[in-house]
Design a protein around this motif. Sequence first.
Motif, short mmCIF file in Angstrom:
data_model
loop_
_atom_site.label_atom_id
_atom_site.label_comp_id
_atom_site.label_asym_id
_atom_site.label_seq_id
_atom_site.Cartn_x
_atom_site.Cartn_y
_atom_site.Cartn_z
N ARG A 51 0.81 -1.22 0.00
CA ARG A 51 0.00 0.00 0.00
C ARG A 51 0.85 1.28 0.00
O ARG A 51 0.59 2.21 0.75
CB ARG A 51 -0.98 0.00 1.18
N GLY A 52 1.90 1.29 -0.82
CA GLY A 52 2.74 2.46 -0.95
C GLY A 52 3.91 2.53 0.02
O GLY A 52 4.80 3.35 -0.13
N MET A 53 3.91 1.66 1.05
CA MET A 53 5.01 1.61 2.02
C MET A 53 6.01 0.55 1.59
O MET A 53 5.64 -0.57 1.26
CB MET A 53 4.46 1.27 3.41
N SER A 54 7.29 0.89 1.60
CA SER A 54 8.35 -0.07 1.25
C SER A 54 9.29 -0.23 2.43
O SER A 54 9.78 0.76 3.00
CB SER A 54 9.12 0.40 0.02
N GLY A 83 8.99 6.17 8.22
CA GLY A 83 9.44 6.80 6.99
C GLY A 83 9.09 8.28 6.99
O GLY A 83 8.34 8.77 7.85
N PRO A 84 9.60 9.02 6.00
CA PRO A 84 9.36 10.47 5.95
C PRO A 84 7.89 10.81 5.75
O PRO A 84 7.22 10.25 4.90
CB PRO A 84 10.21 10.92 4.75
N ARG A 103 12.71 3.52 9.02
CA ARG A 103 13.44 3.80 7.78
C ARG A 103 12.60 3.51 6.53
O ARG A 103 13.14 3.48 5.42
CB ARG A 103 14.73 2.98 7.71
N ALA A 104 11.30 3.29 6.68
CA ALA A 104 10.45 2.98 5.53
C ALA A 104 10.50 4.10 4.49
O ALA A 104 10.76 5.25 4.81
CB ALA A 104 9.01 2.77 6.00
N SER A 105 10.23 3.72 3.24
CA SER A 105 10.08 4.73 2.17
C SER A 105 8.67 4.61 1.62
O SER A 105 7.99 3.59 1.80
CB SER A 105 11.13 4.52 1.08
N TRP A 106 8.22 5.66 0.94
CA TRP A 106 6.84 5.72 0.44
C TRP A 106 6.82 6.12 -1.02
O TRP A 106 7.66 6.89 -1.48
CB TRP A 106 6.02 6.71 1.26
#
Length: 201
Positions: free
Chosen positions: A46-49, A142-143, A197-200
């Motif tokens: 769902r957009g979270m990596s 994440g940010p 540290r997740a990215s989106w």
Amino acid sequence: MRKTVYALAALAGAAMLAVPAAASASTASASTMSASASATQTLSFRGMSLTIPSGWQVYRDGDRVKVITGACGKPSAGYFTPKCDAFWIFGPKVLKYGHEGFSAYTPEQPFYPASDVQACPFNGKYGQVLGKATAVGVRQVGPGHKADYRSWFGRCVKHSNGEQTATFDQREWYLPKSKILVVDVWNTPGLADTLRRASWS
């Protein structure tokens, strides 16, 4: 004179040997970096990596993801299955029934998608009981994304008399805008940092 010549020859030989050694150290360093990079994998939901170890196994089933981080007797089994080191990631379809199987999940109550007593994470002979939250707050995922965080005190108990056999913490990260919930009852090492540290996309 001969001693001087031999000494110079020995120094020259040592210098020649030093070059390949430096090159081979550089190659070893590059190969270590490459191995380190390949020791991870990307899990997207769902957009979270999330960047997770390559040894963790990922099982997807619609709106839910099971990430096995260690020993697991039944890798493809559902939530509450005991003796399986794993954490879960859920989406909005699952969250509709996240409170005792009847109503939607909210962070004010622990995620518990069943109305009966479920098995202890460590031993299926015993049941589990979730008590009060022992930690409440906000965690960065994440940010630009913050999660409502809760850690719920859990007990494993005998069905016959309620005697306690073990304890655990059910940690939950809930992202209300993204409708994502991460649940961990195994205190998975490094999971909090992985989420931070997740990215989106």
